[in-house]
Every structure is written in C-alpha cells, then in structure tokens.
Write a protein that holds these residues in place. Structure first.
Motif, PDB file in Angstrom:
ATOM      1  N   LEU A   1       0.831  -1.207   0.000  1.00  0.00           N
ATOM      2  CA  LEU A   1       0.000   0.000   0.000  1.00  0.00           C
ATOM      3  C   LEU A   1       0.866   1.258   0.000  1.00  0.00           C
ATOM      4  O   LEU A   1       0.561   2.235  -0.691  1.00  0.00           O
TER       5      LEU A   1
ATOM      6  N   ALA B   1      -3.532   2.182  -2.841  1.00  0.00           N
ATOM      7  CA  ALA B   1      -4.636   1.224  -2.789  1.00  0.00           C
ATOM      8  C   ALA B   1      -4.974   0.690  -4.179  1.00  0.00           C
ATOM      9  O   ALA B   1      -5.265  -0.497  -4.349  1.00  0.00           O
TER      10      ALA B   1
ATOM     11  N   ARG C   1      -7.312  -5.365   2.965  1.00  0.00           N
ATOM     12  CA  ARG C   1      -6.919  -3.960   3.078  1.00  0.00           C
ATOM     13  C   ARG C   1      -7.436  -3.347   4.379  1.00  0.00           C
ATOM     14  O   ARG C   1      -6.711  -2.627   5.070  1.00  0.00           O
TER      15      ARG C   1
END
Length: 215
Positions: A52, A57, A87
C-alpha cells in the motif's frame, strides 16, 4: 488504548477472491499438509502495508502482497475473504501501531519544550516517518471512497487527540491534531518545505501561552 476492529466488508459489493488454481497441491493432485506458520497472517498484513505504501490502494493486488510476504498466492485467499477485507485489516493494524507509537513518544515528555520538539520531529521525520505518513494519507483517501473505513480514521483521530489532550486540554488538542496533519501533508508534497523553525512557531502559537498547569 482499545483494540481497533477492522470495519466489516459489504458482502454484496465484495466478491470473494478466487484462490490460485493448484496452490497447495502435490504433483499427484493431492493437497499438501499445511506447514505450521502461526505468524503468516500477520506477515501478510505487514506485507500489505508495504505494498500500500509503495503502490497505493489502486495498485495493491493479491500477487504483489503474496510476493512481498513470501507466501503462496493461495495463502492470501485462505486468510482473507476478499482484497477489501485484507486492506481493511491491514489499515486497522496500521492505526493500532501508530496510536501506540504516538503514546510511547509522548510518555517521555516532561516539559513544554520537549512536547514541542517531539511534535516538530513528527512533522519533519525521516524515511520511517515518510512511509507512515504515506500510509496515513492512503487510509484517509481510501476512506473517502469506502465509508466503512471511516471507523478507522475516526478511531485514529480520537486516540491522537486523547494523547495530545493530556498536555493541552481537549479543545487545543483538536486544533493541534488538525494542524499536525496539515503540516505533515505540506512536508510530503512541498518542493521547498517549511523549515523546522516555522513548524515550531506554528505549534507554539496553537498551544497558546503556558499556564503552568501542564508541561
């Protein structure tokens, strides 16, 4: 500091990721015995944060996370139902880590001058702070598009302001928290960042005059 639970994902909009074909099978097609690896899930979460930070993202994929963690692709889909779920759990881990680090930094404060210098260092940090700041803004950007993640940004703000309020009171802590976020973004994006002296002056001005009741 209370444990931060990752937001639940929307089962309608979050389709389970398909496991890699053949992962975990021996040449005869039989499933291999799973190697005991109790830290694998944590390693995957840490790898997800690395990905990330490097790719954002939008550039985070199962394959990149698996490669960074050094695990088979099927391990990702075994531990996490969807990439969105992974995530969210990675960001929750990040918020817990950052809240703990912030509290630890402030534990050593004994004077107003020490408090100010720690905050200046927070804004003008080195490579480790750069990675942390990038992840923080990735989380906020993701939360703009995924409202479920806002429980994490709100928890982080709450913890940060509570830590600051021990030295400033709640009203000043809220203003100082907002100031710090803005100055960190400025340092990240500016081609000619403000000098430490300007950062220090802004923090001191926000704190207001010392009243002798706090460091």
């Amino acid at each position: 500091m209370s444990r931060i639970e990752p937001p639940s994902t929307d089962p309608v909009n979050s389709k389970p990721a398909r496991a890699a074909t053949g992962d975990g099978l021996d040449p005869g097609g039989r499933r291999r015995a799973r190697r005991y690896d109790p830290d694998r899930k944590t390693r995957i979460l840490d790898a997800a944060l690395d990905v990330l930070a490097e790719h954002g993202a939008a550039g985070t994929t199962h394959r990149r996370i698996a490669a960074s963690a050094g695990v088979p692709l099927g391990s990702i889909t075994y531990h996490f139902a969807t990439l969105i779920d992974l995530r969210a759990q990675a960001f929750a881990r990040y918020v817990e880590q950052q809240s703990a680090v912030f509290e630890e930094l402030l534990e050593v404060v004994r004077t107003r001058e020490e408090f100010v210098e720690i905050l200046v260092d927070l804004v003008h940090g080195g490579p480790a702070r750069y990675r942390s700041a990038v992840l923080g803004f990735e989380l906020h950007l993701a939360a703009l598009r995924s409202p479920d993640l806002r429980v994490l940004t709100q928890a982080w703000t709450r913890d940060s302001r509570a830590a600051l309020a021990r030295f400033t009171g709640p009203d000043v802590a809220a203003r100082l928290d907002a100031l710090l976020k803005g100055m960190i973004m400025n340092v990240l994006l500016a081609t000619d960042p403000e000098p430490r002296e300007a950062t220090r002056a802004a923090i001191v001005q926000t704190l207001g005059p010392a009243d002798g009741s706090r460091p």
